[in-house]
Design a protein around this motif. Structure first.
Motif, mmCIF file in Angstrom:
data_model
loop_
_atom_site.group_PDB
_atom_site.id
_atom_site.type_symbol
_atom_site.label_atom_id
_atom_site.label_comp_id
_atom_site.label_asym_id
_atom_site.label_seq_id
_atom_site.Cartn_x
_atom_site.Cartn_y
_atom_site.Cartn_z
ATOM 1 N N THR A 22 8.239 -7.600 62.352
ATOM 2 C CA THR A 22 9.282 -7.300 61.375
ATOM 3 C C THR A 22 10.344 -6.383 61.965
ATOM 4 O OG1 THR A 22 7.654 -7.514 59.613
ATOM 5 C CG2 THR A 22 9.718 -6.405 59.068
ATOM 6 N N VAL A 23 9.922 -5.328 62.630
ATOM 7 C CA VAL A 23 10.865 -4.394 63.242
ATOM 8 C C VAL A 23 11.659 -5.089 64.337
ATOM 9 C CG1 VAL A 23 11.038 -2.285 64.629
ATOM 10 C CG2 VAL A 23 9.531 -2.344 62.652
ATOM 11 N N GLY A 24 11.022 -5.956 65.119
ATOM 12 C CA GLY A 24 11.711 -6.688 66.165
ATOM 13 C C GLY A 24 12.799 -7.590 65.610
ATOM 14 N N ILE A 25 12.502 -8.274 64.506
ATOM 15 C CA ILE A 25 13.503 -9.142 63.882
ATOM 16 C C ILE A 25 14.678 -8.318 63.373
ATOM 17 C CG2 ILE A 25 13.936 -10.643 61.901
ATOM 18 C CD1 ILE A 25 11.060 -11.687 62.279
ATOM 19 N N ILE A 26 14.384 -7.198 62.721
ATOM 20 C CA ILE A 26 15.447 -6.348 62.167
ATOM 21 C C ILE A 26 16.338 -5.804 63.277
ATOM 22 C CG2 ILE A 26 15.886 -4.165 60.977
ATOM 23 C CD1 ILE A 26 13.370 -4.793 59.280
ATOM 24 N N VAL A 27 15.742 -5.311 64.351
ATOM 25 C CA VAL A 27 16.512 -4.739 65.458
ATOM 26 C C VAL A 27 17.359 -5.819 66.138
ATOM 27 C CG1 VAL A 27 16.309 -3.657 67.733
ATOM 28 C CG2 VAL A 27 14.952 -2.807 65.831
ATOM 29 N N ALA A 28 16.794 -7.010 66.311
ATOM 30 C CA ALA A 28 17.550 -8.095 66.942
ATOM 31 C C ALA A 28 18.732 -8.521 66.077
ATOM 32 C CB ALA A 28 16.633 -9.290 67.210
ATOM 33 N N VAL A 29 18.534 -8.591 64.767
ATOM 34 C CA VAL A 29 19.629 -8.976 63.864
ATOM 35 C C VAL A 29 20.726 -7.918 63.868
ATOM 36 C CG1 VAL A 29 20.218 -9.338 61.437
ATOM 37 C CG2 VAL A 29 18.236 -10.480 62.420
ATOM 38 N N ILE A 30 20.347 -6.649 63.858
ATOM 39 C CA ILE A 30 21.352 -5.574 63.911
ATOM 40 C C ILE A 30 22.131 -5.656 65.230
ATOM 41 C CG2 ILE A 30 21.661 -3.072 64.088
ATOM 42 C CD1 ILE A 30 19.345 -2.786 62.090
ATOM 43 N N GLY A 31 21.447 -5.914 66.321
ATOM 44 C CA GLY A 31 22.120 -6.065 67.608
ATOM 45 C C GLY A 31 23.090 -7.226 67.614
ATOM 46 N N LEU A 32 22.700 -8.347 67.005
ATOM 47 C CA LEU A 32 23.599 -9.498 66.940
ATOM 48 C C LEU A 32 24.819 -9.212 66.075
ATOM 49 C CD1 LEU A 32 21.027 -12.403 66.589
ATOM 50 C CD2 LEU A 32 22.575 -11.978 68.502
ATOM 51 N N VAL A 33 24.619 -8.515 64.963
ATOM 52 C CA VAL A 33 25.751 -8.165 64.088
ATOM 53 C C VAL A 33 26.723 -7.246 64.816
ATOM 54 C CG1 VAL A 33 26.384 -6.888 62.010
ATOM 55 C CG2 VAL A 33 24.527 -8.544 61.929
ATOM 56 N N LEU A 34 26.208 -6.261 65.533
ATOM 57 C CA LEU A 34 27.075 -5.353 66.282
ATOM 58 C C LEU A 34 27.810 -6.088 67.398
ATOM 59 C CD1 LEU A 34 24.833 -2.178 66.561
ATOM 60 C CD2 LEU A 34 26.891 -2.462 65.166
ATOM 61 N N MET A 35 27.134 -7.025 68.044
ATOM 62 C CA MET A 35 27.782 -7.786 69.105
ATOM 63 C C MET A 35 28.914 -8.648 68.547
ATOM 64 S SD MET A 35 26.219 -10.539 71.798
ATOM 65 C CE MET A 35 26.021 -11.807 70.558
ATOM 66 N N VAL A 36 28.662 -9.328 67.435
ATOM 67 C CA VAL A 36 29.698 -10.163 66.826
ATOM 68 C C VAL A 36 30.868 -9.313 66.351
ATOM 69 C CG1 VAL A 36 30.184 -11.651 64.852
ATOM 70 C CG2 VAL A 36 28.141 -12.035 66.211
#
Length: 51
Positions: A22-36
């Motif tokens: 769960t934490v891995g999914i959340i961190v990856a999604v936040i990283g993708l949002v910041l990258m976009v």
């Protein structure tokens, strides 16, 4: 952040800890949002680009 999220996701799947998945999914999604947001030209956290 994306790499950290993927690492946590994989480790959570291997060990069998759903909280790490769960934490891995959340961190990856936040990283993708910041990258976009950074690539579209918006300043993220005072930076003009986010790596």
């Amino acid at each position: 952040m994306i790499i950290l999220g993927v690492i946590l996701l994989v480790v959570g799947l291997i060990i069998g800890m759903p909280i790490l998945v769960t934490v891995g999914i959340i961190v990856a999604v936040i990283g993708l949002v910041l990258m976009v947001a950074g690539r579209t030209g918006h300043a993220v956290g005072g930076r003009s680009h986010y790596f």
